[in-house]
Design a protein around this motif. Structure first.
Motif, PDB file in Angstrom:
ATOM      1  N   PRO A  95     -18.388   4.292   1.024  1.00  0.00           N
ATOM      2  CA  PRO A  95     -17.752   3.046   0.669  1.00  0.00           C
ATOM      3  C   PRO A  95     -18.499   2.370  -0.620  1.00  0.00           C
ATOM      4  O   PRO A  95     -17.786   1.068  -0.828  1.00  0.00           O
ATOM      5  N   ASP A  96     -19.230   2.794  -1.369  1.00  0.00           N
ATOM      6  CA  ASP A  96     -19.442   2.034  -2.708  1.00  0.00           C
ATOM      7  C   ASP A  96     -18.318   1.995  -3.633  1.00  0.00           C
ATOM      8  O   ASP A  96     -17.671   2.971  -3.942  1.00  0.00           O
ATOM      9  N   PRO A  97     -18.495   0.958  -4.225  1.00  0.00           N
ATOM     10  CA  PRO A  97     -17.378   0.647  -5.299  1.00  0.00           C
ATOM     11  C   PRO A  97     -17.427   1.653  -6.433  1.00  0.00           C
ATOM     12  O   PRO A  97     -18.480   2.031  -6.738  1.00  0.00           O
ATOM     13  N   LEU A  98     -16.197   1.815  -6.916  1.00  0.00           N
ATOM     14  CA  LEU A  98     -16.199   2.792  -8.152  1.00  0.00           C
ATOM     15  C   LEU A  98     -15.234   2.164  -9.256  1.00  0.00           C
ATOM     16  O   LEU A  98     -14.389   1.506  -8.906  1.00  0.00           O
ATOM     17  N   GLY A  99     -15.881   2.133 -10.343  1.00  0.00           N
ATOM     18  CA  GLY A  99     -15.096   1.794 -11.546  1.00  0.00           C
ATOM     19  C   GLY A  99     -15.658   0.515 -11.899  1.00  0.00           C
ATOM     20  O   GLY A  99     -15.137  -0.308 -12.860  1.00  0.00           O
ATOM     21  N   ALA A 136       0.857  -1.173   0.103  1.00  0.00           N
ATOM     22  CA  ALA A 136       0.112  -0.017  -0.022  1.00  0.00           C
ATOM     23  C   ALA A 136       0.987   1.272  -0.016  1.00  0.00           C
ATOM     24  O   ALA A 136       0.308   2.406   0.041  1.00  0.00           O
ATOM     25  N   GLY A 137       2.048   0.923   0.026  1.00  0.00           N
ATOM     26  CA  GLY A 137       2.949   2.221   0.087  1.00  0.00           C
ATOM     27  C   GLY A 137       3.663   2.647  -1.209  1.00  0.00           C
ATOM     28  O   GLY A 137       3.520   2.163  -2.266  1.00  0.00           O
ATOM     29  N   ALA A 138       4.551   3.472  -1.061  1.00  0.00           N
ATOM     30  CA  ALA A 138       5.513   3.999  -2.222  1.00  0.00           C
ATOM     31  C   ALA A 138       6.563   3.179  -2.720  1.00  0.00           C
ATOM     32  O   ALA A 138       7.121   2.766  -1.502  1.00  0.00           O
ATOM     33  N   GLN A 190      -9.786  -3.757   0.784  1.00  0.00           N
ATOM     34  CA  GLN A 190      -9.739  -2.945  -0.458  1.00  0.00           C
ATOM     35  C   GLN A 190      -9.011  -3.778  -1.576  1.00  0.00           C
ATOM     36  O   GLN A 190      -7.996  -4.093  -1.186  1.00  0.00           O
ATOM     37  N   LEU A 191      -9.838  -3.972  -2.591  1.00  0.00           N
ATOM     38  CA  LEU A 191      -8.996  -4.280  -3.844  1.00  0.00           C
ATOM     39  C   LEU A 191      -9.241  -3.212  -4.895  1.00  0.00           C
ATOM     40  O   LEU A 191     -10.347  -2.470  -5.106  1.00  0.00           O
ATOM     41  N   ALA A 192      -7.964  -2.774  -5.464  1.00  0.00           N
ATOM     42  CA  ALA A 192      -7.942  -1.998  -6.266  1.00  0.00           C
ATOM     43  C   ALA A 192      -7.380  -2.215  -7.893  1.00  0.00           C
ATOM     44  O   ALA A 192      -6.615  -3.186  -7.638  1.00  0.00           O
ATOM     45  N   MET A 193      -7.878  -2.087  -8.905  1.00  0.00           N
ATOM     46  CA  MET A 193      -7.520  -2.528 -10.157  1.00  0.00           C
ATOM     47  C   MET A 193      -7.277  -1.654 -11.283  1.00  0.00           C
ATOM     48  O   MET A 193      -8.099  -0.466 -11.066  1.00  0.00           O
ATOM     49  N   VAL A 194      -6.123  -1.539 -12.062  1.00  0.00           N
ATOM     50  CA  VAL A 194      -6.036  -0.492 -13.041  1.00  0.00           C
ATOM     51  C   VAL A 194      -5.570  -1.213 -14.276  1.00  0.00           C
ATOM     52  O   VAL A 194      -4.844  -2.125 -14.047  1.00  0.00           O
ATOM     53  N   ALA A 195      -6.072  -0.743 -15.370  1.00  0.00           N
ATOM     54  CA  ALA A 195      -5.590  -1.539 -16.709  1.00  0.00           C
ATOM     55  C   ALA A 195      -5.117  -0.568 -17.712  1.00  0.00           C
ATOM     56  O   ALA A 195      -5.738   0.603 -17.903  1.00  0.00           O
ATOM     57  N   TRP A 196      -4.161  -0.945 -18.689  1.00  0.00           N
ATOM     58  CA  TRP A 196      -3.659  -0.030 -19.609  1.00  0.00           C
ATOM     59  C   TRP A 196      -3.722  -1.045 -20.946  1.00  0.00           C
ATOM     60  O   TRP A 196      -3.357  -2.207 -20.654  1.00  0.00           O
ATOM     61  N   PRO A 246     -13.773   2.814  -1.546  1.00  0.00           N
ATOM     62  CA  PRO A 246     -12.738   3.928  -1.481  1.00  0.00           C
ATOM     63  C   PRO A 246     -12.491   4.458  -0.214  1.00  0.00           C
ATOM     64  O   PRO A 246     -11.435   5.334   0.215  1.00  0.00           O
ATOM     65  N   SER A 247     -13.521   4.280   0.872  1.00  0.00           N
ATOM     66  CA  SER A 247     -13.525   4.879   2.163  1.00  0.00           C
ATOM     67  C   SER A 247     -12.333   4.130   2.691  1.00  0.00           C
ATOM     68  O   SER A 247     -11.703   4.699   3.944  1.00  0.00           O
ATOM     69  N   ARG A 248     -11.768   3.091   2.484  1.00  0.00           N
ATOM     70  CA  ARG A 248     -10.442   2.278   2.959  1.00  0.00           C
ATOM     71  C   ARG A 248      -9.134   2.619   2.248  1.00  0.00           C
ATOM     72  O   ARG A 248      -8.028   2.231   2.566  1.00  0.00           O
ATOM     73  N   GLU A 249      -9.316   3.750   1.433  1.00  0.00           N
ATOM     74  CA  GLU A 249      -7.861   4.175   0.866  1.00  0.00           C
ATOM     75  C   GLU A 249      -7.008   4.730   1.865  1.00  0.00           C
ATOM     76  O   GLU A 249      -7.589   5.649   2.695  1.00  0.00           O
ATOM     77  N   PRO A 250      -5.662   4.548   1.894  1.00  0.00           N
ATOM     78  CA  PRO A 250      -5.125   5.204   2.929  1.00  0.00           C
ATOM     79  C   PRO A 250      -4.929   6.766   3.014  1.00  0.00           C
ATOM     80  O   PRO A 250      -4.953   7.141   1.894  1.00  0.00           O
ATOM     81  N   GLY A 251      -5.548   7.327   4.129  1.00  0.00           N
ATOM     82  CA  GLY A 251      -5.364   8.784   4.155  1.00  0.00           C
ATOM     83  C   GLY A 251      -6.792   9.195   3.475  1.00  0.00           C
ATOM     84  O   GLY A 251      -7.129  10.536   3.405  1.00  0.00           O
ATOM     85  N   ALA A 252      -7.925   8.429   3.289  1.00  0.00           N
ATOM     86  CA  ALA A 252      -9.159   8.827   2.857  1.00  0.00           C
ATOM     87  C   ALA A 252      -9.682   9.564   3.968  1.00  0.00           C
ATOM     88  O   ALA A 252      -9.555   9.392   5.342  1.00  0.00           O
ATOM     89  N   ASP A 253     -10.664  10.609   3.564  1.00  0.00           N
ATOM     90  CA  ASP A 253     -11.411  11.375   4.478  1.00  0.00           C
ATOM     91  C   ASP A 253     -12.498  10.765   5.182  1.00  0.00           C
ATOM     92  O   ASP A 253     -12.932   9.572   4.668  1.00  0.00           O
ATOM     93  N   GLU A 254     -12.970  10.715   6.086  1.00  0.00           N
ATOM     94  CA  GLU A 254     -13.904   9.974   7.052  1.00  0.00           C
ATOM     95  C   GLU A 254     -15.471   9.834   6.315  1.00  0.00           C
ATOM     96  O   GLU A 254     -15.879   8.974   6.565  1.00  0.00           O
TER      97      GLU A 254
END
Length: 249
Positions: A127-131, A61-63, A96-102, A115-123
């Motif tokens: 929590p609804d899925p995006l994408g 989850a980090g850099a 949280q599961l995230a996926m990105v495709a190119w 999205p509410s589980r994203e590190p640093g997300a606002d309170e």
């Protein structure tokens, strides 16, 4: 089915695993490694499997690369520089599961289960899925366009956090798209990956450097990168409205 990874978090218990992988279709190991070295990437390059070359992040989850890049930023750089197809998967604390495709170097899909589980997300982030609508793009990027409908159902399913973990959703997704299923166990590195390749079969990079020098560099830079959270998968996720309902005024 028995999953080859540690059990997920229990209510009130410890958090689950975080891990992330970029899959490069038909990636030539030398070219991929050259890009990763320029990015000062920390992690592993695994042997090709099913036509995909897995690049495993050293911190899920980090850099993990220069410029505050997490695995999504690494996947983007690989897609742009190699001009090919890349699929990134990331699990955060098994919640949280995230996926990105190119495809052909161009981004085609982006998804986050919560999205509410994203590190640093606002309170107040919802929590609804995006994408979910990008399921067809993910299926096409994996070379299984006929499975877009089934994938949409998997990505849109609301999981009971007391009974399920996101590694289970990812495992179903990998099987559906015929991608390497052992990716759900990469959190075991630097030890051997259950049901997957042995650690000695992988190329380990630390700040882009292989071997012992890379291990030393990665350890020295871990504290610095730990403070540098990568950008969120979605910059502006929907938030709950604040204030009183005007009908109550």
């Amino acid at each position: 089915m028995v999953y080859p990874f540690a059990p997920g978090p229990e209510v009130g218990g410890p958090v689950g695993e975080s891990y992330a992988v970029a899959l490069v279709r038909g990636g030539e190991p030398g070219r991929v490694t050259d890009v990763l070295r320029r990015l000062r990437f920390s992690g592993w390059v695994a042997p090709a499997a099913g036509g995909w070359l897995p690049v495993v992040a050293g911190a899920g989850a980090g850099a993990v690369a220069a410029g505050r890049r997490g695995i999504v930023g690494v996947g983007e750089a690989l897609a742009e520089e190699l001009g090919g197809d890349v699929i990134v998967v990331r699990v955060v604390a098994d919640r949280q599961l995230a996926m990105v495709a190119w495809a052909g170097g161009e981004e085609t899909g982006r998804y986050v289960s919560d999205p509410s589980r994203e590190p640093g997300a606002d309170e107040d982030v919802l929590p609804d899925p995006l994408g979910v609508e990008d399921a067809a793009a993910f299926a096409a990027a994996a070379g299984r366009p006929e499975r877009g409908g089934e994938l949409r159902e998997v990505l849109n399913e609301r999981l009971d956090p007391e009974s399920f973990i996101e590694s289970e959703r990812l495992s179903r997704t990998l099987r559906l798209l015929e991608l390497p299923t052992w990716l759900v166990a990469v959190a075991s590195l630097p030890r051997d990956v259950p049901t997957g390749p042995r650690a000695r079969e992988m190329t380990r990079l630390g700040f882009g450097r292989p071997g012992l020098a890379g291990i030393v560099c990665a350890r020295a830079g871990r504290v610095v990168r730990k403070r540098l959270a990568p950008p969120p998968v979605f910059d502006d996720p929907p938030q709950a409205t604040s204030g009183l309902d005007p009908w109550l005024m």
